[in-house]
Write a protein that holds these residues in place. Structure first.
Motif, short mmCIF file in Angstrom:
data_model
loop_
_atom_site.label_atom_id
_atom_site.label_comp_id
_atom_site.label_asym_id
_atom_site.label_seq_id
_atom_site.Cartn_x
_atom_site.Cartn_y
_atom_site.Cartn_z
N THR A 9 -10.55 61.06 1.58
CA THR A 9 -10.68 60.90 2.96
C THR A 9 -10.91 59.42 3.00
OG1 THR A 9 -13.03 61.22 2.92
CG2 THR A 9 -11.43 63.25 3.87
N LEU A 10 -10.67 58.86 4.25
CA LEU A 10 -10.97 57.36 4.23
C LEU A 10 -12.71 56.87 4.05
CD1 LEU A 10 -9.95 54.40 4.89
CD2 LEU A 10 -10.37 55.13 7.43
N GLY A 11 -13.26 58.01 4.48
CA GLY A 11 -14.80 57.86 4.37
C GLY A 11 -15.15 57.88 2.81
N GLU A 12 -14.63 58.60 2.17
CA GLU A 12 -14.79 58.70 0.78
C GLU A 12 -14.43 57.22 -0.08
OE1 GLU A 12 -14.18 62.84 -1.40
OE2 GLU A 12 -12.67 62.42 0.29
N VAL A 13 -13.25 56.79 0.53
CA VAL A 13 -12.86 55.66 -0.42
C VAL A 13 -13.67 54.31 0.06
CG1 VAL A 13 -11.01 53.97 -0.38
CG2 VAL A 13 -10.55 56.28 -0.42
N VAL A 14 -14.10 54.47 1.44
CA VAL A 14 -14.96 53.24 1.79
C VAL A 14 -16.39 53.16 1.22
CG1 VAL A 14 -16.07 52.29 3.93
CG2 VAL A 14 -13.81 52.94 4.04
N GLU A 15 -16.97 54.40 1.10
CA GLU A 15 -18.03 54.69 0.57
C GLU A 15 -18.23 54.31 -0.88
OE1 GLU A 15 -22.02 58.05 0.51
OE2 GLU A 15 -20.44 57.76 2.47
N ALA A 16 -17.21 54.65 -1.71
CA ALA A 16 -17.17 54.47 -2.86
C ALA A 16 -17.00 52.95 -3.19
CB ALA A 16 -15.81 55.39 -3.68
N VAL A 17 -16.45 52.16 -2.27
CA VAL A 17 -16.36 50.82 -2.49
C VAL A 17 -17.48 49.67 -1.82
CG1 VAL A 17 -14.69 48.74 -1.79
CG2 VAL A 17 -13.77 50.83 -2.57
N GLU A 18 -17.81 50.37 -0.78
CA GLU A 18 -18.77 49.67 -0.04
C GLU A 18 -20.12 50.31 0.03
OE1 GLU A 18 -18.34 46.65 1.43
OE2 GLU A 18 -16.14 46.47 0.86
N GLY A 19 -20.44 51.50 -0.45
CA GLY A 19 -21.61 52.12 -0.46
C GLY A 19 -21.79 52.87 1.00
N PRO A 20 -22.78 53.36 1.22
CA PRO A 20 -23.09 54.10 2.50
C PRO A 20 -22.65 53.35 3.96
CG PRO A 20 -24.71 54.53 0.98
CD PRO A 20 -23.91 53.31 0.47
N MET A 21 -21.93 54.07 4.58
CA MET A 21 -21.73 53.50 5.99
C MET A 21 -22.81 53.37 7.06
SD MET A 21 -17.55 54.90 6.23
CE MET A 21 -18.03 56.73 5.79
N HIS A 22 -23.31 52.40 7.23
CA HIS A 22 -24.21 52.37 8.37
C HIS A 22 -23.97 51.04 9.33
CE1 HIS A 22 -26.80 55.30 6.52
NE2 HIS A 22 -26.77 54.60 5.30
N ILE A 23 -24.10 51.34 10.52
CA ILE A 23 -23.83 50.21 11.50
C ILE A 23 -25.00 49.34 11.51
CG2 ILE A 23 -23.78 49.83 13.82
CD1 ILE A 23 -22.00 52.35 14.29
N THR A 24 -26.01 49.96 11.19
CA THR A 24 -27.50 49.02 11.51
C THR A 24 -28.16 49.30 9.91
OG1 THR A 24 -28.64 50.77 12.51
CG2 THR A 24 -27.41 49.05 13.70
N VAL A 25 -29.06 48.50 9.68
CA VAL A 25 -29.76 48.63 8.47
C VAL A 25 -30.96 49.84 8.53
CG1 VAL A 25 -31.28 47.31 6.83
CG2 VAL A 25 -29.30 46.24 7.69
N CYS A 26 -31.39 49.91 9.74
CA CYS A 26 -32.38 50.72 10.00
C CYS A 26 -31.95 52.29 9.74
CB CYS A 26 -33.07 50.70 11.45
SG CYS A 26 -31.93 51.17 12.78
N GLN A 27 -30.63 52.53 9.66
CA GLN A 27 -30.45 53.85 9.40
C GLN A 27 -30.61 54.20 8.10
OE1 GLN A 27 -26.37 53.12 11.05
NE2 GLN A 27 -26.58 55.08 12.20
N ASP A 28 -30.56 53.37 7.24
CA ASP A 28 -30.97 53.54 5.90
C ASP A 28 -32.57 53.49 5.40
OD1 ASP A 28 -29.96 54.42 3.45
OD2 ASP A 28 -29.93 52.09 2.45
#
Length: 78
Positions: A9-28
């Motif tokens: 999935t696109l999500g797997e690729v983005v996360e593998a390259v960029e790390g976890p997807m978060h719109i804001t830092v507070c989510q992490d």
């Protein structure tokens, strides 16, 4: 890539390259935001984040197989 494009999935690729997807830092890490406890937009932001994540993890790379078109720059071949 060792798997079929329908299984990646696109999500797997983005996360593998960029790390976890978060719109804001507070989510992490909520402790990084002084406004977190009284934030009035975190719930809508988290909802958007969930929808975005669901969409990206539901979109196989095979969906892009035939959608990429290479266009010639203006002025070349004219």
């Amino acid at each position: 890539m060792a798997r079929d494009l329908q299984l990646i999935t696109l999500g797997e690729v983005v996360e593998a390259v960029e790390g976890p997807m978060h719109i804001t830092v507070c989510q992490d890490d909520p402790s990084c935001c002084e406004q977190y406890s009284k934030c009035n937009i975190k719930r809508p932001v988290f909802q958007v984040q969930k929808q975005l994540t669901d969409y990206m993890y539901g979109l196989p790379l095979s969906a892009f197989r035939n959608s990429v078109q290479v266009k010639q720059p203006l002025g070349l071949g004219n």
